[in-house]
Every structure is written in C-alpha cells, then in structure tokens.
Write an enzyme that holds these catalytic residues in place. Sequence first.
Site, PDB file in Angstrom:
ATOM      1  N   ILE A 199       5.301   1.339  -4.396  1.00 34.71           N
ATOM      2  CA  ILE A 199       5.885   0.663  -3.237  1.00 34.71           C
ATOM      3  C   ILE A 199       5.462  -0.800  -3.295  1.00 34.71           C
ATOM      4  O   ILE A 199       4.267  -1.113  -3.272  1.00 34.71           O
ATOM      5  CB  ILE A 199       5.446   1.354  -1.932  1.00 34.71           C
ATOM      6  N   ASN A 219      -2.677   2.090  -3.344  1.00 32.74           N
ATOM      7  CA  ASN A 219      -3.897   1.326  -3.542  1.00 32.74           C
ATOM      8  C   ASN A 219      -3.669  -0.121  -3.113  1.00 32.74           C
ATOM      9  O   ASN A 219      -2.917  -0.845  -3.764  1.00 32.74           O
ATOM     10  CB  ASN A 219      -4.309   1.369  -5.022  1.00 32.74           C
ATOM     11  N   GLU A 220      -4.251  -0.504  -1.990  1.00 30.59           N
ATOM     12  CA  GLU A 220      -4.174  -1.895  -1.506  1.00 30.59           C
ATOM     13  C   GLU A 220      -2.725  -2.376  -1.402  1.00 30.59           C
ATOM     14  O   GLU A 220      -2.396  -3.476  -1.819  1.00 30.59           O
ATOM     15  CB  GLU A 220      -4.980  -2.828  -2.420  1.00 30.59           C
ATOM     16  N   GLU A 257     -13.393   2.178  -4.399  1.00 25.92           N
ATOM     17  CA  GLU A 257     -13.873   1.211  -5.400  1.00 25.92           C
ATOM     18  C   GLU A 257     -15.053   0.469  -4.786  1.00 25.92           C
ATOM     19  O   GLU A 257     -15.010   0.116  -3.608  1.00 25.92           O
ATOM     20  CB  GLU A 257     -12.796   0.179  -5.766  1.00 25.92           C
TER      21      GLU A 257
END
Length: 429
Positions: A112, A147-148, A249
């Site tokens: 995305i 992720n972010e 992370e």
Amino acid sequence: ASIGALCAATTALAIDPIIIKGSKFFNEKTGEQFYFKGIAYQPRTGLKGDNPDPLADTVGCKRDVELFKDLGINSIRVYEVDYNKNHDTCMKLLSDAGIYLLLDMPSPKYSINRLDPYWDHDTMGHWAAKVDAFSKYDNLAAWIAGNEVANDKDTTSSAAFVKAAVRDMKAYLKAKGLKTPVGYADNDDMDIRMNLINYFNCGSEETRVDFYGINIYRWCGDETDFKTSGFADVTKNMTDYKIPSLLTEFGCNKIRPRTFPDVKSLYGSDMNSVFSGGIMYEFTEEDNEYGIVKVSYGSSKVEKTEDYDNLKKVYSGLSTKGVKMSDYKPGGKDSICPKVSDIWEVKSDVLPPTPSAARCKCMMDSLGCTLKSTELSTTEGKVLGEAIGNICGLTSCNEISSNTSKGGYGNYVACSAVERSAWAINQNY
C-alpha cells in the site's frame, strides 16, 4: 510399530505453537509467557535479480541458523520472500533450532503506497499467495500487514487501506482455518503515533490488529537511559493496551560499535510487563550499516563485527520470567477511535471495500474499450498515471477515488490500477 515410533519422534521435534491471550504471547504447551528475542533478517549483498528471499537460499540459511543458535535468539523477522520458491529446508532448519518467523505480507511491488494508497485485488492476491505458501510451517508465529505505511501527518489516509487489508487478510486466514495473528509495525512518529496506536485497536474485532509493533531507534549509546531515550514514554503509551505489543525494530546505530543498552530495559522490569520483547535491526551489514555480520548471497563465508559479540552478550544474559498463562487475567481497554483532525485524515468507522475480482471484471466487461496490457512497465505506469490525473481533473472520477476523511469510497476503488485507468479513459471518452 517402527512407523509409529518414527511419527512419535517427528512429533516430539515439532516447535510449540505461540498463542495470544489478552495483551501477551504464550507458549501454548508450557503455558509460559513468550518474549520475542529476535533479529531482522533480510540479506541483500550479492543478490542477483529483484527478488530477495533469504528463506530460499539454503547455503545462506545453513550458515546463518548456526549463528542464530550462537546468538541465542528465538525469532527472526523477514520482510521479503518469493512465495513461488521452495522454503522447506530453511524453515525446517529454523524450526529445529527453536526459531519462529514473523513475516511481512507486503513486498515493494505489492504494497500500500502511503502517497497514493489503494487496497486492490491484485495486491490481496499476492498477499494471499504468500499466506498459502507459508501457513504450513509450524514455526510461522505472526504476519505483519504493513511497515511504517502512514509515517507522518500528511500520509494518514493510507492507514485506512492498511486496516482494510488487516480485515480482509484476517478473514482469509479464518476461512482457511488458520489462527496466525496479524499485526502492524509503526515508525513512532511523534505527531501521529497515538492516533495509529488507537486506530488499529478500535472498532470491531474483525478489523483490529491482533498485536501492535513499534519500530524505534531513539536509544543511542550508553549515555542515554530509559527516560532520556523516550522509551519510558513509549512504554507508558502501551500500558493499558488490550492486545500484545512488541518492538518490531530497534537498535540505533548512530554510535558504533553498538552495545545495545536498550535490551536490558526491554526484557527487564522497565518494559517486560508491557512489551513482548522485540526484533533487533538487523542481522547482515548492508548499505545502511545496521548489520552485525558481513555475508553474501549464496556464500558460506561469514565475518562477524564487534556488534555481533555485544548483542550475543546482552541476549545471552537475559532470563525474563513472565506470568503463567493459567495465572494471567487479561486487562487493558478498548481504544477509542481517533477523530478526523488536521493531523488525522481518516473517518475511523468506515473502511475501504473488500477487493472483488468479480466486481472489477463486471465493470471491465461493460467498457467500450480497455487497455491492451494488464502488466505495465514503470515508465508506462507513470505516463498512464499522469494521463489519468489529467482526465480526473476534467471529469468526475469518484467511482475510482476515495475520501478517507469523509469515509467515501468509489465502487471500483478496490480494482487494479489498470482497471481503474480503463474506467477513467472510458469515462473521458
């Protein structure tokens, strides 16, 4: 009898399932609380081609599993794999070593886009294929559905599409009788982090993540401590959270060699009642200089750095004891969905639609003309994108557009880029 004995031996070697109860992970068989003591694993040096897949590189996997055992880790996070390849050898090596896998659902090509977000049936199809390829492995512990993605106040609209993806992939797993949890990893942006934390844990059970990850790099060197690093604030934010959280992370590299002082707090009394451990970033030395070993794709040679010895030292010194599953009474509160504001452009109670290939085919069949190809090169995609931008400046493209602030999603917003483009060209014609 010999076959029965063999089956019994094989069963005994199986890795125990990890399950969620309340805001914690547990070993289903022993009832002990489970803490991820992991490392991010995505070797890129020496890669030929565009598809990095460390779990299909048997030479590299045999080399690295021995190092994982030496480090004393129990988990790895992998971001990219090629689901068409065979992963049996590597996954078995990891399982035999007691190492669980956290695997990201997206890949760079099928993810995305925070600047122009869509959740379409092409992307969902690729994520589903990855689920199909990996769900047979007993050491697959969790999926990460983003992720972010939303990483500042200007990209918050993308969170709605990630949450739609979470909803649909949870439904896909459930339909297949699979219980692997689905989570999200954020980038700890000061402006939007509480909105993200609340957004992914509010609304119906079907749309929420099963766990929440935070990527955090604030604790840099031994001069910083639990409070001055901001780790204390992050821990406070998650104290009443209803689902598990972990550091997906961590490991600031501004001061090298790294000594990993944050590990002591993460697995000690500062944080271990709130967080379920974490994933140190990262195993191999790449251009961004976060690695603890130097290796190359397909080679068995290894060069350890001082960071390797330091991580081994702090990881081997851990003896985190959590609560027993039978003694644990879940608490935590449902999060309240964030309201639309100048730093949050998502109407929380409406999500983008579930992708439907049938709906998009029906739309395509109704058009007077369609695009010749369904696979576009980067250049073709760029040119087409500009053309569609111009068309949508002249005529209404509501059917292929979204307004996340108002919760408005067009009928064909979950169709592929080529299908949306074909619709716009016909509309213009």
